[in-house]
Scaffold this active site. Structure first.
Site, PDB file in Angstrom:
ATOM      1  N   TYR A 161      -9.323  -5.453 -10.648  1.00  0.00           N
ATOM      2  CA  TYR A 161      -8.098  -5.771 -11.368  1.00  0.00           C
ATOM      3  C   TYR A 161      -7.041  -6.546 -10.567  1.00  0.00           C
ATOM      4  CZ  TYR A 161      -3.510  -5.025 -13.450  1.00  0.00           C
ATOM      5  OH  TYR A 161      -2.262  -5.226 -13.938  1.00  0.00           O
ATOM      6  N   GLY A 179       0.808  -1.211   0.000  1.00  0.00           N
ATOM      7  CA  GLY A 179       0.000   0.000   0.000  1.00  0.00           C
ATOM      8  C   GLY A 179       0.837   1.253   0.000  1.00  0.00           C
TER       9      GLY A 179
HETATM   10  P1  AMP Z   1      -3.867   1.347 -19.818  1.00  0.00           P
HETATM   11  O1  AMP Z   1      -5.235   1.871 -20.114  1.00  0.00           O
HETATM   12  O2  AMP Z   1      -3.026   1.142 -21.005  1.00  0.00           O
HETATM   13  O3  AMP Z   1      -3.181   2.235 -18.837  1.00  0.00           O
HETATM   14  O4  AMP Z   1      -3.966  -0.075 -19.161  1.00  0.00           O
HETATM   15  C1  AMP Z   1      -5.115  -0.520 -18.580  1.00  0.00           C
HETATM   16  C2  AMP Z   1      -4.932  -1.957 -18.209  1.00  0.00           C
HETATM   17  O5  AMP Z   1      -3.980  -2.086 -17.146  1.00  0.00           O
HETATM   18  C3  AMP Z   1      -6.229  -2.506 -17.705  1.00  0.00           C
HETATM   19  O6  AMP Z   1      -6.773  -3.305 -18.689  1.00  0.00           O
HETATM   20  C4  AMP Z   1      -5.866  -3.326 -16.493  1.00  0.00           C
HETATM   21  O7  AMP Z   1      -5.831  -4.692 -16.827  1.00  0.00           O
HETATM   22  C5  AMP Z   1      -4.505  -2.863 -16.099  1.00  0.00           C
HETATM   23  N1  AMP Z   1      -4.551  -2.011 -14.905  1.00  0.00           N
HETATM   24  C6  AMP Z   1      -5.570  -1.316 -14.404  1.00  0.00           C
HETATM   25  N2  AMP Z   1      -5.208  -0.637 -13.302  1.00  0.00           N
HETATM   26  C7  AMP Z   1      -3.925  -0.918 -13.080  1.00  0.00           C
HETATM   27  C8  AMP Z   1      -2.972  -0.529 -12.099  1.00  0.00           C
HETATM   28  N3  AMP Z   1      -3.278   0.299 -11.118  1.00  0.00           N
HETATM   29  N4  AMP Z   1      -1.745  -1.047 -12.203  1.00  0.00           N
HETATM   30  C9  AMP Z   1      -1.431  -1.864 -13.180  1.00  0.00           C
HETATM   31  N5  AMP Z   1      -2.270  -2.255 -14.147  1.00  0.00           N
HETATM   32  C10 AMP Z   1      -3.499  -1.790 -14.118  1.00  0.00           C
END
Ligand code: AMP
Length: 495
Positions: free
Chosen positions: A253, A113
């Site tokens: 997620y 966190g």
């Molecule tokens: P983007 O829109 O390219 O930034 O990536 C979105 C994708 O990253 C989503 O489809 C999720 O699977 C993943 N995602 C969402 N939130 C997070 C996060 N906080 N950290 C890492 N990956 C994430």
């Protein structure tokens, strides 16, 4: 300079008390939590006298090899950590657990966190002569504990937990006991399990309990800590000021689909969110539904079931590539998407597709995927997102702490549709998300943190407030204006 934005961490923690194979079990527990962090891992073990530590960069299998594991044999007590880090603080010095040796005791400590008052606490502590050697928040709590005038370690820990703010869980090992603590909003999850031999374990997710064949005992609730020692287990509160707000992003997620958070299985929640999304935003012309592997497959299956459409494997994921977000630069991130996913051409060619993803954060992933599917011959692509518009940064440990990086902070769904080259884009509503998670509203231990979708920050903003307010986009301001319930009469965030 101190890397302010490098503080965010979404990690996995694990701990076990009194088992002859504590290191091996910690390793297995961490392995099941690998999805929570792939940039480093560590284990601290003890036999009640001596403490040993091994850690390294990368996936668990790289970070702790056979030789390192051989140094951890024959200890009964252990904690471990898998680390997800942003650019700027990726060095080995930040890999947890940290192991401290004091004249009167040794302490192993790791956390998941983000502490939102860590920067000011750090400055205060430095002015008082504290010296930090990593940029991790974990060091802050250790300094607070050691500076406390309380008579016992436990009292000092309690006092320190009351000083820190944010979304966090801790696993701490001393020769007296294993401690697990959760923030006053239970934003980040921590659970207790029990091995068949009676040994207690703590872990960020229930999947780590299941993988070890252990029994789930309980969630650690908002503002609670557990003490596990030779006398058994004791659950205590360190504050009365609690307000449960479990991170919705855990369900959307982060967590593994087989994990259960606050009594709700993650896969079932995601599937329900897909169904609700189909009710709210049906794609009438679609021939099939495909999900973006892996985190969106549950939601995609729910969407397909509700629409009575075939659920197809239109994208294949190379399982050996770490999560896209982990790549530090935008360029590498884009490259990452390409190496990670491939379209199944024979399936998608000539078809109208519903593409279900769990979230759009920066917009990189969906843009790449839409292009890839179109190049593979897909006719129409209707993007459906199984969470609301990600409009506001999160400061509670999910690595999205600036407005600038959020595409929805500036663009409407229509503009995003154009930006990513889709035929339509729709998101799940906030109510749809809350209903899909379906927490028991009568339970004092239920409540959600949906700050990224509403700008409502249950744990406050502290060190981030000035920057956050100064950088609000017009779209964010308009949203907050329409949803005034999130502000008090003086215009401050109503948290
Ligand atoms: P983007 O829109 O390219 O930034 O990536 C979105 C994708 O990253 C989503 O489809 C999720 O699977 C993943 N995602 C969402 N939130 C997070 C996060 N906080 N950290 C890492 N990956 C994430």
């Amino acid at each position: 300079m101190y890397d302010f934005n490098g503080l965010n961490e979404e990690c996995g923690v694990f701990g076990i008390w009194n088992h002859p194979e504590s290191a091996q079990l910690t390793y297995m527990g961490l392995h099941s939590l690998q999805h929570r962090g792939q940039e480093g891992a560590g284990i601290v073990c003890s036999d009640g006298k001596e403490f040993v530590s091994e850690r390294g960069l990368g996936l668990l299998t790289d970070a702790i090899n056979k030789t390192k594991m051989s140094h951890l044999q024959d200890y009964q007590y252990a904690i471990g950590h898998v680390r997800y880090a942003t650019s700027g603080n990726k060095g080995i010095e930040n890999i947890q657990p940290f192991l401290y040796h004091f004249y009167d005791m040794s302490v192993g400590v790791c956390h998941n966190g983000n502490l939102i008052n860590a920067q000011s606490l750090r400055q205060e502590l430095e002015h008082q002569g504290a010296i930090f050697h990593s940029s991790s928040d974990t060091e802050v709590i250790m300094h607070l504990i050691r500076r406390s005038k309380q008579p016992t370690f436990e009292e000092a820990l309690k006092e320190s937990l009351r000083i820190i703010k944010g979304g966090f869980t801790f696993a701490i090992l001393t020769k007296e006991g294993l401690y697990g603590a959760v923030d006053p909003n239970a934003i980040r999850p921590l659970v207790v399990g029990q091995m068949p031999n009676g040994a207690y374990i703590i872990a960020s997710e229930t999947c780590a309990i299941d993988v070890l064949g252990a029994e789930f005992v309980r969630d650690i609730h908002a503002g609670e800590y557990v003490v596990i020692n030779d006398e058994g287990i004791r659950v205590e509160s360190y504050t009365e000021h609690t307000n449960t707000a479990i991170s919705a992003m855990e369900y959307i997620y982060f967590a593994r689909p087989d994990s259960t958070i606050a009594g709700k299985n993650v896969h079932a929640v995601r599937k329900a969110s897909g169904k609700r999304l189909a009710q709210e935003s049906p794609a009438e012309t679609a021939d099939m539904v495909i999900g973006v592997p892996n985190s969106s497959l549950s939601a995609a299956s729910g969407y397909a079931e509700e629409m009575k459409l075939p659920y197809e494997m239109g994208l294949v994921k190379n399982q050996y590539v770490a999560r896209t977000f982990i790549q530090p630069t935008q360029e590498l991130r884009e490259q990452g998407v390409r190496t990670k996913l491939s379209p199944v051409k024979d399936i998608v060619h000539g078809k109208n597709i519903v593409l279900v993803d769990d979230s759009i954060v920066r917009g990189t992933t969906s843009k790449r995927i839409v292009r890839m599917l179109k190049e593979a011959g897909a006719k129409e692509i209707h993007v459906r997102i199984a969470s609301p518009e990600f409009m506001f940064p999160s400061f509670y440990g999910i690595d999205v702490s600036t407005t600038a990086e959020l595409i929805s902070a500036n663009k409407s769904p229509e503009e995003i549709c154009e930006h990513i080259g889709a035929d339509s884009v729709a998101y799940l509503s906030v109510d749809g998300l809350i209903d899909s998670i379906g927490l028991d509203v009568d339970s004092p231990y239920s409540g959600l943190c949906v700050e990224s979708f509403t700008g409502d920050y249950p744990a406050g903003l502290y060190d981030y407030e000035a920057d956050y307010k100064a950088n609000l986009s017009d779209r964010q301001k308009a949203y907050l204006d329409q949803n005034k319930q999130y502000f008090d009469s003086e215009g401050n965030l109503n948290v």
